[in-house]
Enzyme design. Sequence first.
Site, PDB file in Angstrom:
ATOM      1  N   ILE A  89      41.041  51.989  56.653  1.00  0.00           N
ATOM      2  CA  ILE A  89      41.259  53.065  57.847  1.00  0.00           C
ATOM      3  C   ILE A  89      41.856  52.458  58.969  1.00  0.00           C
ATOM      4  O   ILE A  89      41.221  51.578  59.534  1.00  0.00           O
ATOM      5  CB  ILE A  89      39.971  53.895  58.263  1.00  0.00           C
ATOM      6  CG1 ILE A  89      39.363  54.228  56.749  1.00  0.00           C
ATOM      7  CG2 ILE A  89      40.589  54.996  58.986  1.00  0.00           C
ATOM      8  CD1 ILE A  89      38.270  55.368  57.013  1.00  0.00           C
ATOM      9  N   LYS A  91      42.762  51.088  62.785  1.00  0.00           N
ATOM     10  CA  LYS A  91      42.280  51.093  63.765  1.00  0.00           C
ATOM     11  C   LYS A  91      40.595  50.918  63.738  1.00  0.00           C
ATOM     12  O   LYS A  91      40.052  51.427  64.766  1.00  0.00           O
ATOM     13  CB  LYS A  91      42.670  51.746  64.930  1.00  0.00           C
ATOM     14  CG  LYS A  91      44.235  51.875  65.057  1.00  0.00           C
ATOM     15  CD  LYS A  91      44.925  50.708  65.019  1.00  0.00           C
ATOM     16  CE  LYS A  91      44.602  49.515  65.923  1.00  0.00           C
ATOM     17  NZ  LYS A  91      45.332  48.299  65.925  1.00  0.00           N
ATOM     18  N   GLY A  93      39.014  48.093  62.692  1.00  0.00           N
ATOM     19  CA  GLY A  93      38.318  46.475  62.692  1.00  0.00           C
ATOM     20  C   GLY A  93      38.516  46.148  61.060  1.00  0.00           C
ATOM     21  O   GLY A  93      38.129  45.201  60.565  1.00  0.00           O
ATOM     22  N   GLY A  94      39.305  46.859  60.377  1.00  0.00           N
ATOM     23  CA  GLY A  94      39.613  46.713  58.883  1.00  0.00           C
ATOM     24  C   GLY A  94      40.435  45.429  58.409  1.00  0.00           C
ATOM     25  O   GLY A  94      40.071  44.582  57.782  1.00  0.00           O
ATOM     26  N   LYS A 119      49.533  37.479  52.214  1.00  0.00           N
ATOM     27  CA  LYS A 119      48.542  37.787  51.103  1.00  0.00           C
ATOM     28  C   LYS A 119      47.931  36.327  50.688  1.00  0.00           C
ATOM     29  O   LYS A 119      48.584  35.055  50.628  1.00  0.00           O
ATOM     30  CB  LYS A 119      49.060  38.332  50.072  1.00  0.00           C
ATOM     31  CG  LYS A 119      49.779  39.716  50.279  1.00  0.00           C
ATOM     32  CD  LYS A 119      50.166  40.458  49.239  1.00  0.00           C
ATOM     33  CE  LYS A 119      51.196  40.011  48.450  1.00  0.00           C
ATOM     34  NZ  LYS A 119      51.808  40.699  47.272  1.00  0.00           N
ATOM     35  N   ARG A 135      44.511  44.829  51.464  1.00  0.00           N
ATOM     36  CA  ARG A 135      45.931  44.541  51.767  1.00  0.00           C
ATOM     37  C   ARG A 135      46.159  42.713  51.931  1.00  0.00           C
ATOM     38  O   ARG A 135      47.232  42.330  51.716  1.00  0.00           O
ATOM     39  CB  ARG A 135      45.433  44.850  53.488  1.00  0.00           C
ATOM     40  CG  ARG A 135      46.814  44.219  54.332  1.00  0.00           C
ATOM     41  CD  ARG A 135      46.399  44.661  55.763  1.00  0.00           C
ATOM     42  NE  ARG A 135      47.350  43.918  56.617  1.00  0.00           N
ATOM     43  CZ  ARG A 135      47.266  44.172  57.935  1.00  0.00           C
ATOM     44  NH1 ARG A 135      46.197  44.791  58.679  1.00  0.00           N
ATOM     45  NH2 ARG A 135      48.261  43.500  58.731  1.00  0.00           N
ATOM     46  N   HIS A 145      47.889  51.819  53.711  1.00  0.00           N
ATOM     47  CA  HIS A 145      46.829  52.544  54.412  1.00  0.00           C
ATOM     48  C   HIS A 145      46.410  53.722  53.433  1.00  0.00           C
ATOM     49  O   HIS A 145      46.291  54.900  53.938  1.00  0.00           O
ATOM     50  CB  HIS A 145      46.616  52.983  55.838  1.00  0.00           C
ATOM     51  CG  HIS A 145      46.737  51.866  56.685  1.00  0.00           C
ATOM     52  ND1 HIS A 145      45.466  51.200  56.981  1.00  0.00           N
ATOM     53  CD2 HIS A 145      47.515  51.278  57.536  1.00  0.00           C
ATOM     54  CE1 HIS A 145      45.532  50.236  58.045  1.00  0.00           C
ATOM     55  NE2 HIS A 145      46.837  50.327  58.282  1.00  0.00           N
ATOM     56  N   TRP A 238      53.550  54.000  60.890  1.00  0.00           N
ATOM     57  CA  TRP A 238      52.938  53.661  59.417  1.00  0.00           C
ATOM     58  C   TRP A 238      53.544  54.866  58.786  1.00  0.00           C
ATOM     59  O   TRP A 238      53.178  55.778  57.957  1.00  0.00           O
ATOM     60  CB  TRP A 238      51.668  54.445  59.410  1.00  0.00           C
ATOM     61  CG  TRP A 238      50.640  53.295  60.024  1.00  0.00           C
ATOM     62  CD1 TRP A 238      50.369  52.239  59.813  1.00  0.00           C
ATOM     63  CD2 TRP A 238      49.741  53.523  61.482  1.00  0.00           C
ATOM     64  NE1 TRP A 238      49.539  51.601  60.591  1.00  0.00           N
ATOM     65  CE2 TRP A 238      48.943  52.426  61.684  1.00  0.00           C
ATOM     66  CE3 TRP A 238      49.622  54.662  62.275  1.00  0.00           C
ATOM     67  CZ2 TRP A 238      48.363  52.336  62.736  1.00  0.00           C
ATOM     68  CZ3 TRP A 238      48.793  54.471  63.368  1.00  0.00           C
ATOM     69  CH2 TRP A 238      48.024  53.302  63.632  1.00  0.00           C
ATOM     70  N   GLN A 352      30.386  39.944  67.351  1.00  0.00           N
ATOM     71  CA  GLN A 352      30.523  41.175  67.850  1.00  0.00           C
ATOM     72  C   GLN A 352      31.411  41.156  69.021  1.00  0.00           C
ATOM     73  O   GLN A 352      31.164  40.482  69.995  1.00  0.00           O
ATOM     74  CB  GLN A 352      29.092  41.513  68.436  1.00  0.00           C
ATOM     75  CG  GLN A 352      29.049  43.133  68.769  1.00  0.00           C
ATOM     76  CD  GLN A 352      29.304  44.099  67.683  1.00  0.00           C
ATOM     77  OE1 GLN A 352      28.785  43.920  66.632  1.00  0.00           O
ATOM     78  NE2 GLN A 352      30.265  45.142  67.788  1.00  0.00           N
TER      79      GLN A 352
END
EC number: 2.8.2.-
Length: 430
Positions: A89, A91, A93-94, A119, A135, A145, A238, A352
Site C-alpha cells: 500500500i 506510503k 513504509g512498504g 529487483k 516489488r 501497487h 501512479w 523506528q
Amino acid sequence: MEDRSHKVLLALVMLFLFAVIVLQYVCPGTECQLLRLRALSPAAAADPYRAEDETPARFVPRFNFSAGDLLRRVDFNIKGDDLIVFLHIQKTGGTTFGRHLVRNIQLEQPCECRAGQKKCTCHRPGKRETWLFSRFSTGWSCGLHADWTELTNCVPSVVDSKKEVRLRPSSWETRFSLRIVSPVASEKPEPTQSLNAETGPTKGAARSGVNFYYITILRDPVSRYLSEWRHVQRGATWKASLHVCDGRSPTTEELPSCYTGDDWSGCSLQEFMDCPYNLANNRQVRMLSDLSLVGCYNLSVMPEEQRNKVLLDSAKENLKRMAFFGLTEFQRKTQYLFEKTFNMNFISPFTQYNSTRASSVEIDEQTQQRIEALNFLDVELYDYAKDLFLQRYQYMRQKEHQEARRKRQEQRKILRAKQAHRREQGENSS
C-alpha cells in the site's frame, strides 16, 4: 580519603559474598547458579520491544479475538511451492519493509541483489523459482501497487504462466493465511468472495498444493495521507495502476482524474483534500477489501452507507486472515511477529524512524479533523488493526515466556535428578 574508598570497596565485596551465599542456599549446584545468574543479568532483563515505539504503557484490548486469530505460525516451506505475496500500500513504509525481505533475512540461499538493479533474485534453494512475490523480487507483475482484488486473481495465473505446460495439474488450491483458501484466477475472471472459516475453495482452474501467504503493512491514516500528498506534490501519479476488478479496469466516468495535466505536482493540501475522486481517501480500506462485493468502482450499485460498511467489513476480515501484517509505527514488533510467524530471522533489527516528510507537515486541528473525516474508514480499520496487532504481539510473547518457563522447569528437574543421583552415589560409596 583513601581509607574511605577502602571501606566502600570492602562493603561491596561483603555484599557480593552475601549474595553468593544466599544463592547457594536457595539453589545449590553450579548449573542452577549459572541458570539463575543468566536470568538476572541485565541483558536478559532488558526488553528490546518495550518503549521503542508508541506502545501504550498498559494496553487494554477493545476487540475480542479467538486464539486462532491471535496465533500466527505458518509452516512456510521455502524449498517447496509456498509463496509470500506482499500487498504494498502506498506510503505505509512498504518500500523499507520490502527491502528487508530481500536484503535482511537469514537464508540458506540469500536473495541476489546487484548494484544498480531495482529487483533482486530470490530463488528457492536448488531451484530457479522465487519464494517471494513483491516489488523488489518480481516487480509489479500484477500492476503498480496492485490491491487485494487484483492480487488474489492475478498472482496464481502469473505463477502458473511461469510453469511448463506439461507440469500443470488440473486444479489449484491457494491459501492466503493459515490453511485458508483465497480466490484464484481462471481464463474468465469471476467475482472474488469474502471468505470465512467455514468457506471452502472457490471455483477456478489452477494448480494444487501451492500456499500463497499474503502480507502487508499499514500506517496511521493521517500520517499516510499527508505523506501521499507530499509525494503527489513532487510529481507522483501512479498512472500505471490497473485497478482491475471483475476482469476490467474502471472507466473514466467511474474513476475520474483529480487533475487535467500530466501530473498534480505543486498541488496544495487544500486542493488535495477537495477532490472528491481522490484515491488517497480511505486508500487502505479500498486496497484490502474485495471490491467485487460492491460492484467494483461503479458507485451506483448500492447506497454509499451500505457500500462503506461492506468495504470496511471485507477489509477487516481479509486483514485478520492474512498470514501477517505489520504497522509502520511499531517497527520492532513488526519484525518480531514476522519472525515468529514464518520462522525466518532478520539479520539486523528494524529501525523506528520518528522523523518523516509527513511528520514535518504542520497542520492545525481543523485540518486534522478534515483529514480524519476524509479517511474515516481507514481510521476505523487502523484502530481495529492496531488492537489486533498488539494483541497478537502480547499473545506471542506470552507463548514465548511460557515455553521458556517450561524449559527452565525441565532443566531444574534434570538438575534435581542429577543431584539426587550424586547423593545416592555418595551414600553407596560411604
